[in-house]
Design an enzyme around this catalytic site. Structure first.
Site, PDB file in Angstrom:
ATOM      1  N   GLU A 143       5.458  -5.359  -2.755  1.00  0.00           N
ATOM      2  CA  GLU A 143       4.807  -4.052  -2.585  1.00  0.00           C
ATOM      3  C   GLU A 143       4.628  -3.724  -1.103  1.00  0.00           C
ATOM      4  O   GLU A 143       4.884  -2.600  -0.657  1.00  0.00           O
ATOM      5  CB  GLU A 143       3.460  -4.044  -3.302  1.00  0.00           C
ATOM      6  CG  GLU A 143       2.637  -2.785  -3.089  1.00  0.00           C
ATOM      7  CD  GLU A 143       1.149  -3.079  -2.880  1.00  0.00           C
ATOM      8  OE1 GLU A 143       0.574  -2.549  -1.906  1.00  0.00           O
ATOM      9  OE2 GLU A 143       0.576  -3.825  -3.696  1.00  0.00           O
ATOM     10  N   HIS A 144       4.186  -4.695  -0.336  1.00  0.00           N
ATOM     11  CA  HIS A 144       4.003  -4.492   1.110  1.00  0.00           C
ATOM     12  C   HIS A 144       5.302  -4.096   1.785  1.00  0.00           C
ATOM     13  O   HIS A 144       5.328  -3.230   2.654  1.00  0.00           O
ATOM     14  CB  HIS A 144       3.475  -5.782   1.747  1.00  0.00           C
ATOM     15  CG  HIS A 144       1.987  -5.873   1.772  1.00  0.00           C
ATOM     16  ND1 HIS A 144       1.261  -5.959   2.938  1.00  0.00           N
ATOM     17  CD2 HIS A 144       1.073  -5.895   0.766  1.00  0.00           C
ATOM     18  CE1 HIS A 144      -0.035  -6.037   2.656  1.00  0.00           C
ATOM     19  NE2 HIS A 144      -0.171  -6.006   1.337  1.00  0.00           N
ATOM     20  N   GLU A 197      -5.194 -10.299   4.777  1.00  0.00           N
ATOM     21  CA  GLU A 197      -5.752  -9.662   3.595  1.00  0.00           C
ATOM     22  C   GLU A 197      -6.369 -10.703   2.659  1.00  0.00           C
ATOM     23  O   GLU A 197      -7.458 -10.500   2.107  1.00  0.00           O
ATOM     24  CB  GLU A 197      -4.651  -8.883   2.866  1.00  0.00           C
ATOM     25  CG  GLU A 197      -5.133  -8.069   1.698  1.00  0.00           C
ATOM     26  CD  GLU A 197      -4.028  -7.248   1.059  1.00  0.00           C
ATOM     27  OE1 GLU A 197      -4.163  -6.925  -0.141  1.00  0.00           O
ATOM     28  OE2 GLU A 197      -3.031  -6.932   1.740  1.00  0.00           O
TER      29      GLU A 197
END
Length: 426
Positions: free
Chosen positions: A70-71, A142
Protein backbone atom coordinates in the site's frame (compact mmCIF):
# COMPACT_ATOMS: atom_id res chain seq x y z
CA UNK A 1 -24.76 -2.00 -17.46
CA UNK A 2 -27.08 -3.32 -14.75
CA UNK A 3 -29.21 -0.99 -12.61
CA UNK A 4 -29.93 -2.07 -9.02
CA UNK A 5 -32.84 -0.02 -7.72
CA UNK A 6 -33.83 0.49 -4.10
CA UNK A 7 -37.26 2.11 -3.93
CA UNK A 8 -37.18 2.69 -0.18
CA UNK A 9 -33.94 4.66 -0.37
CA UNK A 10 -34.75 6.13 -3.80
CA UNK A 11 -31.26 5.17 -4.98
CA UNK A 12 -29.97 3.66 -8.22
CA UNK A 13 -26.77 1.61 -8.11
CA UNK A 14 -25.12 0.92 -11.46
CA UNK A 15 -23.00 -2.18 -11.99
CA UNK A 16 -20.83 -3.51 -14.79
CA UNK A 17 -18.10 -6.14 -14.90
CA UNK A 18 -15.27 -5.11 -17.21
CA UNK A 19 -13.82 -7.56 -19.74
CA UNK A 20 -10.78 -8.03 -17.46
CA UNK A 21 -12.96 -9.00 -14.49
CA UNK A 22 -12.98 -5.66 -12.64
CA UNK A 23 -16.31 -5.05 -10.90
CA UNK A 24 -17.47 -1.43 -11.10
CA UNK A 25 -20.28 0.10 -9.03
CA UNK A 26 -21.51 3.67 -9.44
CA UNK A 27 -23.90 5.54 -7.15
CA UNK A 28 -24.83 8.97 -8.58
CA UNK A 29 -25.91 11.54 -5.99
CA UNK A 30 -27.55 14.44 -7.88
CA UNK A 31 -27.03 17.76 -6.14
CA UNK A 32 -23.96 16.61 -4.21
CA UNK A 33 -20.80 18.66 -4.71
CA UNK A 34 -18.37 15.95 -3.63
CA UNK A 35 -17.33 12.80 -5.49
CA UNK A 36 -15.62 9.93 -3.73
CA UNK A 37 -13.86 7.03 -5.40
CA UNK A 38 -12.62 3.87 -3.70
CA UNK A 39 -10.60 1.15 -5.44
CA UNK A 40 -10.31 -2.02 -3.31
CA UNK A 41 -8.58 -5.37 -3.51
CA UNK A 42 -9.39 -8.46 -1.46
CA UNK A 43 -5.89 -8.54 -0.02
CA UNK A 44 -5.11 -7.79 3.60
CA UNK A 45 -2.66 -8.54 6.35
CA UNK A 46 -3.96 -12.10 6.90
CA UNK A 47 -3.18 -13.10 3.29
CA UNK A 48 0.39 -14.30 3.81
CA UNK A 49 0.23 -17.88 2.50
CA UNK A 50 -1.07 -18.37 -1.06
CA UNK A 51 -0.28 -19.60 -4.58
CA UNK A 52 1.06 -16.69 -6.70
CA UNK A 53 -0.38 -15.91 -10.12
CA UNK A 54 0.89 -18.30 -12.83
CA UNK A 55 2.55 -20.56 -10.23
CA UNK A 56 1.56 -23.87 -8.65
CA UNK A 57 3.35 -23.95 -5.27
CA UNK A 58 2.11 -22.21 -2.15
CA UNK A 59 4.42 -19.60 -0.64
CA UNK A 60 4.47 -17.67 2.64
CA UNK A 61 5.43 -14.00 2.59
CA UNK A 62 6.54 -11.91 5.58
CA UNK A 63 3.96 -10.31 7.85
CA UNK A 64 3.13 -6.74 6.85
CA UNK A 65 3.52 -7.18 3.10
CA UNK A 66 0.00 -5.92 2.20
CA UNK A 67 0.58 -2.75 4.20
CA UNK A 68 4.07 -2.32 2.69
CA UNK A 69 2.62 -2.63 -0.81
CA UNK A 70 0.00 0.00 0.00
CA UNK A 71 2.81 2.41 0.88
CA UNK A 72 4.62 1.78 -2.39
CA UNK A 73 1.65 2.09 -4.74
CA UNK A 74 1.64 5.90 -4.68
CA UNK A 75 5.15 6.12 -6.11
CA UNK A 76 4.97 6.36 -9.90
CA UNK A 77 7.74 6.47 -12.49
CA UNK A 78 6.90 10.12 -13.23
CA UNK A 79 6.11 11.37 -9.74
CA UNK A 80 3.86 10.76 -6.76
CA UNK A 81 0.15 10.01 -7.12
CA UNK A 82 -0.66 12.17 -4.10
CA UNK A 83 0.90 15.21 -5.80
CA UNK A 84 -1.05 14.49 -8.99
CA UNK A 85 -4.32 14.36 -7.06
CA UNK A 86 -3.43 17.59 -5.25
CA UNK A 87 -2.83 19.28 -8.63
CA UNK A 88 -6.41 18.32 -9.54
CA UNK A 89 -7.70 19.83 -6.29
CA UNK A 90 -8.40 16.40 -4.81
CA UNK A 91 -7.38 14.57 -1.66
CA UNK A 92 -6.21 10.97 -1.64
CA UNK A 93 -5.44 8.29 0.91
CA UNK A 94 -5.27 4.51 1.38
CA UNK A 95 -5.70 1.93 4.12
CA UNK A 96 -4.93 -1.71 4.78
CA UNK A 97 -7.06 -3.93 6.99
CA UNK A 98 -6.79 -7.60 7.80
CA UNK A 99 -8.80 -8.56 4.70
CA UNK A 100 -8.56 -5.73 2.15
CA UNK A 101 -6.55 -2.80 0.86
CA UNK A 102 -8.24 0.31 -0.53
CA UNK A 103 -7.16 3.46 -2.35
CA UNK A 104 -9.39 6.49 -2.44
CA UNK A 105 -9.88 10.08 -3.49
CA UNK A 106 -12.44 12.77 -2.79
CA UNK A 107 -12.93 15.86 -4.89
CA UNK A 108 -15.34 18.61 -5.86
CA UNK A 109 -13.89 19.04 -9.37
CA UNK A 110 -12.07 17.13 -12.16
CA UNK A 111 -13.97 13.95 -11.31
CA UNK A 112 -13.10 12.16 -14.54
CA UNK A 113 -9.39 12.91 -14.25
CA UNK A 114 -9.41 11.68 -10.64
CA UNK A 115 -11.13 8.41 -11.58
CA UNK A 116 -8.59 7.75 -14.33
CA UNK A 117 -5.68 8.66 -12.06
CA UNK A 118 -6.99 6.28 -9.36
CA UNK A 119 -7.22 3.45 -11.87
CA UNK A 120 -3.87 4.21 -13.49
CA UNK A 121 -1.68 4.47 -10.41
CA UNK A 122 -3.15 1.38 -8.72
CA UNK A 123 -3.00 -0.67 -11.92
CA UNK A 124 0.70 -0.01 -12.44
CA UNK A 125 3.57 -0.61 -10.07
CA UNK A 126 6.92 1.14 -9.89
CA UNK A 127 9.38 -0.68 -7.67
CA UNK A 128 13.15 -0.52 -7.42
CA UNK A 129 15.45 -2.12 -4.90
CA UNK A 130 16.34 1.38 -3.70
CA UNK A 131 12.80 2.69 -3.15
CA UNK A 132 11.80 -0.54 -1.39
CA UNK A 133 14.71 -0.25 1.06
CA UNK A 134 13.95 3.43 1.66
CA UNK A 135 10.35 2.63 2.58
CA UNK A 136 11.39 0.26 5.36
CA UNK A 137 12.56 3.12 7.55
CA UNK A 138 9.25 4.95 7.11
CA UNK A 139 7.21 1.85 7.99
CA UNK A 140 9.40 1.08 11.00
CA UNK A 141 8.68 4.59 12.30
CA UNK A 142 4.96 3.90 11.89
CA UNK A 143 5.32 0.61 13.78
CA UNK A 144 7.10 2.45 16.57
CA UNK A 145 4.35 5.07 16.71
CA UNK A 146 1.66 2.39 17.18
CA UNK A 147 3.83 0.59 19.76
CA UNK A 148 3.74 3.81 21.82
CA UNK A 149 -0.04 4.23 21.52
CA UNK A 150 -1.83 2.77 24.60
CA UNK A 151 -5.23 2.66 22.88
CA UNK A 152 -3.84 0.63 19.97
CA UNK A 153 -1.86 -1.66 22.26
CA UNK A 154 -4.97 -2.39 24.32
CA UNK A 155 -7.19 -2.93 21.27
CA UNK A 156 -4.73 -5.14 19.44
CA UNK A 157 -3.52 -6.91 22.57
CA UNK A 158 -7.08 -8.00 23.28
CA UNK A 159 -7.22 -9.60 19.82
CA UNK A 160 -3.84 -11.31 20.25
CA UNK A 161 -5.11 -12.91 23.46
CA UNK A 162 -7.82 -14.77 21.54
CA UNK A 163 -5.94 -16.54 18.75
CA UNK A 164 -3.55 -19.45 18.62
CA UNK A 165 -2.76 -19.63 14.89
CA UNK A 166 -4.86 -17.13 12.99
CA UNK A 167 -2.78 -14.33 11.39
CA UNK A 168 -5.25 -11.70 12.60
CA UNK A 169 -3.14 -11.75 15.78
CA UNK A 170 -0.23 -10.27 13.77
CA UNK A 171 -0.08 -6.48 13.53
CA UNK A 172 -1.22 -5.22 10.12
CA UNK A 173 2.12 -3.46 9.59
CA UNK A 174 4.11 -6.50 10.68
CA UNK A 175 7.18 -6.11 12.87
CA UNK A 176 10.57 -4.51 12.33
CA UNK A 177 11.96 -8.02 11.79
CA UNK A 178 9.37 -9.06 9.16
CA UNK A 179 9.55 -5.72 7.34
CA UNK A 180 13.30 -6.26 6.96
CA UNK A 181 12.57 -9.49 5.00
CA UNK A 182 10.37 -7.80 2.37
CA UNK A 183 11.99 -7.17 -1.00
CA UNK A 184 11.03 -6.11 -4.53
CA UNK A 185 10.39 -9.69 -5.70
CA UNK A 186 7.98 -10.44 -2.86
CA UNK A 187 6.05 -7.22 -3.45
CA UNK A 188 5.77 -7.92 -7.18
CA UNK A 189 4.44 -11.46 -6.56
CA UNK A 190 1.78 -10.10 -4.20
CA UNK A 191 0.89 -7.26 -6.55
CA UNK A 192 0.38 -9.40 -9.64
CA UNK A 193 -1.59 -11.98 -7.67
CA UNK A 194 -3.91 -9.79 -5.64
CA UNK A 195 -4.11 -6.62 -7.73
CA UNK A 196 -5.47 -8.42 -10.76
CA UNK A 197 -8.74 -6.69 -11.81
CA UNK A 198 -10.62 -9.93 -11.19
CA UNK A 199 -9.83 -9.56 -7.46
CA UNK A 200 -10.74 -5.87 -7.27
CA UNK A 201 -13.75 -3.56 -7.07
CA UNK A 202 -14.13 0.12 -7.97
CA UNK A 203 -16.87 2.18 -6.33
CA UNK A 204 -17.59 5.80 -7.21
CA UNK A 205 -20.28 7.87 -5.51
CA UNK A 206 -21.30 11.51 -5.83
CA UNK A 207 -21.49 14.11 -8.56
CA UNK A 208 -21.31 11.75 -11.55
CA UNK A 209 -23.34 10.69 -14.57
CA UNK A 210 -23.51 6.90 -14.57
CA UNK A 211 -23.47 6.39 -18.33
CA UNK A 212 -20.60 8.78 -18.95
CA UNK A 213 -18.55 7.56 -16.00
CA UNK A 214 -18.98 3.88 -16.88
CA UNK A 215 -17.91 4.64 -20.47
CA UNK A 216 -14.82 6.44 -19.15
CA UNK A 217 -13.88 3.45 -16.97
CA UNK A 218 -14.62 0.98 -19.76
CA UNK A 219 -12.34 2.86 -22.18
CA UNK A 220 -9.60 3.09 -19.54
CA UNK A 221 -9.66 -0.65 -18.90
CA UNK A 222 -9.80 -1.60 -22.59
CA UNK A 223 -6.42 0.06 -23.13
CA UNK A 224 -4.68 -2.14 -20.56
CA UNK A 225 -3.44 -5.72 -20.69
CA UNK A 226 -3.58 -8.18 -17.80
CA UNK A 227 -2.79 -11.88 -17.52
CA UNK A 228 -5.76 -14.21 -17.62
CA UNK A 229 -7.45 -14.34 -14.21
CA UNK A 230 -6.70 -17.24 -11.91
CA UNK A 231 -8.57 -18.24 -8.78
CA UNK A 232 -6.52 -17.15 -5.81
CA UNK A 233 -5.77 -20.10 -3.53
CA UNK A 234 -5.15 -19.02 0.05
CA UNK A 235 -4.07 -21.38 2.81
CA UNK A 236 -7.00 -22.22 5.04
CA UNK A 237 -6.23 -21.35 8.65
CA UNK A 238 -6.99 -24.06 11.20
CA UNK A 239 -7.71 -22.19 14.39
CA UNK A 240 -8.31 -23.95 17.72
CA UNK A 241 -11.47 -23.07 19.61
CA UNK A 242 -9.46 -22.36 22.74
CA UNK A 243 -8.32 -18.96 23.96
CA UNK A 244 -4.56 -19.09 24.60
CA UNK A 245 -4.29 -16.07 26.95
CA UNK A 246 -7.03 -15.49 29.49
CA UNK A 247 -5.57 -12.35 31.08
CA UNK A 248 -2.78 -10.01 30.10
CA UNK A 249 -1.41 -6.82 31.63
CA UNK A 250 0.89 -4.25 30.02
CA UNK A 251 2.30 -1.29 31.91
CA UNK A 252 2.53 2.02 30.04
CA UNK A 253 2.58 5.73 30.72
CA UNK A 254 -1.19 6.33 30.91
CA UNK A 255 -3.31 8.73 32.94
CA UNK A 256 -6.03 6.14 33.47
CA UNK A 257 -5.94 2.33 33.08
CA UNK A 258 -7.52 0.83 29.93
CA UNK A 259 -9.40 -2.47 29.88
CA UNK A 260 -10.83 -4.49 27.02
CA UNK A 261 -12.66 -7.76 27.59
CA UNK A 262 -12.81 -9.76 24.37
CA UNK A 263 -14.87 -12.81 23.41
CA UNK A 264 -13.80 -15.17 20.64
CA UNK A 265 -16.57 -16.33 18.32
CA UNK A 266 -15.74 -19.78 16.96
CA UNK A 267 -18.96 -20.32 14.99
CA UNK A 268 -17.92 -18.67 11.71
CA UNK A 269 -20.82 -18.38 9.30
CA UNK A 270 -20.24 -18.84 5.56
CA UNK A 271 -23.58 -17.76 4.11
CA UNK A 272 -23.41 -13.97 3.41
CA UNK A 273 -27.07 -13.40 4.32
CA UNK A 274 -26.78 -15.18 7.66
CA UNK A 275 -23.48 -13.43 8.32
CA UNK A 276 -25.01 -10.01 7.69
CA UNK A 277 -28.02 -10.82 9.85
CA UNK A 278 -25.79 -11.87 12.74
CA UNK A 279 -23.69 -8.71 12.51
CA UNK A 280 -26.68 -6.37 12.44
CA UNK A 281 -28.42 -8.29 15.23
CA UNK A 282 -25.29 -8.16 17.36
CA UNK A 283 -25.00 -4.41 16.80
CA UNK A 284 -28.58 -4.00 18.03
CA UNK A 285 -27.88 -6.19 21.06
CA UNK A 286 -24.75 -4.23 21.98
CA UNK A 287 -26.75 -1.02 21.64
CA UNK A 288 -29.44 -2.39 23.95
CA UNK A 289 -26.82 -3.40 26.47
CA UNK A 290 -24.27 -0.60 26.38
CA UNK A 291 -25.49 2.50 24.50
CA UNK A 292 -25.31 5.70 26.53
CA UNK A 293 -29.08 5.58 27.03
CA UNK A 294 -29.00 2.00 28.34
CA UNK A 295 -29.59 1.07 31.98
CA UNK A 296 -26.16 -0.56 32.24
CA UNK A 297 -24.28 2.47 30.92
CA UNK A 298 -26.22 4.87 33.11
CA UNK A 299 -25.74 2.70 36.23
CA UNK A 300 -22.04 2.01 35.72
CA UNK A 301 -21.40 5.62 34.77
CA UNK A 302 -23.23 6.93 37.83
CA UNK A 303 -21.11 4.63 40.03
CA UNK A 304 -17.94 5.98 38.43
CA UNK A 305 -16.92 2.62 36.96
CA UNK A 306 -16.95 3.85 33.34
CA UNK A 307 -16.84 7.11 31.39
CA UNK A 308 -17.55 8.19 27.82
CA UNK A 309 -14.64 6.10 26.52
CA UNK A 310 -16.60 2.93 27.27
CA UNK A 311 -17.83 1.04 24.19
CA UNK A 312 -18.70 -2.40 22.85
CA UNK A 313 -18.03 -3.60 19.31
CA UNK A 314 -18.53 -6.69 17.18
CA UNK A 315 -15.99 -7.55 14.48
CA UNK A 316 -16.83 -10.13 11.84
CA UNK A 317 -14.53 -10.65 8.88
CA UNK A 318 -13.73 -13.35 6.33
CA UNK A 319 -12.89 -16.20 8.72
CA UNK A 320 -12.76 -14.77 12.23
CA UNK A 321 -15.04 -12.93 14.61
CA UNK A 322 -14.93 -11.43 18.11
CA UNK A 323 -16.65 -9.09 20.57
CA UNK A 324 -14.80 -6.34 22.48
CA UNK A 325 -16.12 -4.48 25.53
CA UNK A 326 -14.27 -1.90 27.61
CA UNK A 327 -12.75 1.53 28.03
CA UNK A 328 -10.77 3.72 30.42
CA UNK A 329 -11.47 3.31 34.13
CA UNK A 330 -9.98 3.97 37.54
CA UNK A 331 -11.93 0.93 38.74
CA UNK A 332 -10.76 -1.69 36.25
CA UNK A 333 -11.11 -4.60 38.67
CA UNK A 334 -14.76 -3.75 39.31
CA UNK A 335 -15.38 -3.07 35.61
CA UNK A 336 -13.90 -6.42 34.67
CA UNK A 337 -16.03 -8.16 37.30
CA UNK A 338 -19.21 -6.48 36.02
CA UNK A 339 -18.50 -7.41 32.39
CA UNK A 340 -17.68 -11.02 33.28
CA UNK A 341 -20.83 -11.29 35.40
CA UNK A 342 -22.90 -9.99 32.52
CA UNK A 343 -21.33 -12.52 30.14
CA UNK A 344 -21.95 -15.30 32.65
CA UNK A 345 -25.65 -14.45 32.89
CA UNK A 346 -26.27 -13.31 29.32
CA UNK A 347 -28.60 -16.24 28.58
CA UNK A 348 -31.01 -14.91 31.24
CA UNK A 349 -30.92 -11.29 30.08
CA UNK A 350 -34.42 -10.33 28.89
CA UNK A 351 -35.11 -7.69 26.28
CA UNK A 352 -38.27 -5.62 26.18
CA UNK A 353 -40.00 -5.71 22.77
CA UNK A 354 -40.49 -1.93 22.79
CA UNK A 355 -36.81 -1.35 23.56
CA UNK A 356 -35.88 -3.68 20.73
CA UNK A 357 -38.11 -1.86 18.24
CA UNK A 358 -36.78 1.52 19.37
CA UNK A 359 -33.13 0.54 18.99
CA UNK A 360 -33.80 -1.18 15.66
CA UNK A 361 -35.40 2.01 14.32
CA UNK A 362 -32.46 4.00 15.62
CA UNK A 363 -30.03 1.74 13.72
CA UNK A 364 -32.12 1.98 10.55
CA UNK A 365 -32.09 5.76 10.87
CA UNK A 366 -28.32 5.78 11.24
CA UNK A 367 -27.93 3.63 8.12
CA UNK A 368 -30.21 5.90 6.12
CA UNK A 369 -28.19 8.88 7.34
CA UNK A 370 -25.04 7.35 5.91
CA UNK A 371 -26.46 7.93 2.42
CA UNK A 372 -25.86 11.65 2.96
CA UNK A 373 -22.10 11.09 3.22
CA UNK A 374 -20.17 9.91 0.12
CA UNK A 375 -17.21 8.89 2.30
CA UNK A 376 -19.38 6.76 4.59
CA UNK A 377 -21.23 5.19 1.66
CA UNK A 378 -17.98 4.19 -0.07
CA UNK A 379 -16.37 2.80 3.07
CA UNK A 380 -19.43 0.76 3.98
CA UNK A 381 -19.93 -0.46 0.41
CA UNK A 382 -16.36 -1.77 0.18
CA UNK A 383 -16.55 -3.36 3.62
CA UNK A 384 -19.67 -5.40 2.88
CA UNK A 385 -18.99 -6.08 -0.80
CA UNK A 386 -16.10 -8.39 0.05
CA UNK A 387 -18.37 -10.19 2.52
CA UNK A 388 -20.90 -10.95 -0.22
CA UNK A 389 -23.45 -8.17 0.38
CA UNK A 390 -24.25 -4.80 -1.11
CA UNK A 391 -25.13 -1.73 0.88
CA UNK A 392 -28.88 -1.94 0.16
CA UNK A 393 -28.97 -5.34 1.87
CA UNK A 394 -28.20 -3.73 5.23
CA UNK A 395 -31.42 -1.72 5.46
CA UNK A 396 -33.65 -4.63 4.45
CA UNK A 397 -31.90 -7.16 6.70
CA UNK A 398 -32.03 -4.80 9.67
CA UNK A 399 -35.70 -4.06 9.04
CA UNK A 400 -36.49 -7.80 9.05
CA UNK A 401 -34.71 -8.54 12.34
CA UNK A 402 -36.80 -10.11 15.09
CA UNK A 403 -36.24 -10.38 18.80
CA UNK A 404 -35.36 -14.06 18.30
CA UNK A 405 -32.43 -12.98 16.10
CA UNK A 406 -31.14 -10.88 19.00
CA UNK A 407 -31.50 -13.73 21.48
CA UNK A 408 -29.50 -15.99 19.14
CA UNK A 409 -26.58 -13.58 19.47
CA UNK A 410 -26.63 -13.90 23.26
CA UNK A 411 -25.30 -17.45 22.92
CA UNK A 412 -22.04 -16.02 21.53
CA UNK A 413 -21.25 -14.49 24.94
CA UNK A 414 -19.31 -17.43 26.35
CA UNK A 415 -17.02 -17.10 29.37
CA UNK A 416 -14.93 -20.05 28.18
CA UNK A 417 -13.82 -18.00 25.17
CA UNK A 418 -13.36 -14.72 27.05
CA UNK A 419 -10.12 -12.88 27.74
CA UNK A 420 -9.04 -9.54 29.20
CA UNK A 421 -6.26 -7.13 28.29
CA UNK A 422 -5.31 -4.33 30.66
CA UNK A 423 -3.06 -1.32 30.13
CA UNK A 424 -2.07 -0.26 33.65
CA UNK A 425 -0.08 2.69 34.93
CA UNK A 426 3.68 2.23 35.15
Amino acid sequence: MEIIRDDNLQENLYFEEMKNGLKVYLLPKPGFSKTYGLFSTRFGSIDTTFIPLNETEMITVPDGVAHFLEHKMFEMSDGDASDKFAALGAQTNAFTSSTRTAYLFNTTSHENECIELLLDFVQDIYLTDENVEKEKGIINQEIGMYDDDPDWRCYFGSIQNLYNNHPVKIDIAGTVETVAQIDKEILEKCYHTFYHPNNMMLFVVGNINAEDTMKLIRNNQDKKHFDNPQEIIRKEVKEDDTVPIKDNVLHMDVIMPKLIVSIKVNDILKDPKLKLKRELAMNVLLDLLFAKSSNIFESWSREGIINDSFSANFTQERDYSFIQIGGDSDSVDELKKRIYDLIDHMDSYKIDQNDFERVKKKNIGQLIGIFNSPESIASMFSRYYFEGSIIFDLIHTLNDLTLDDIYECQSLFNKEYTSSFLINKE
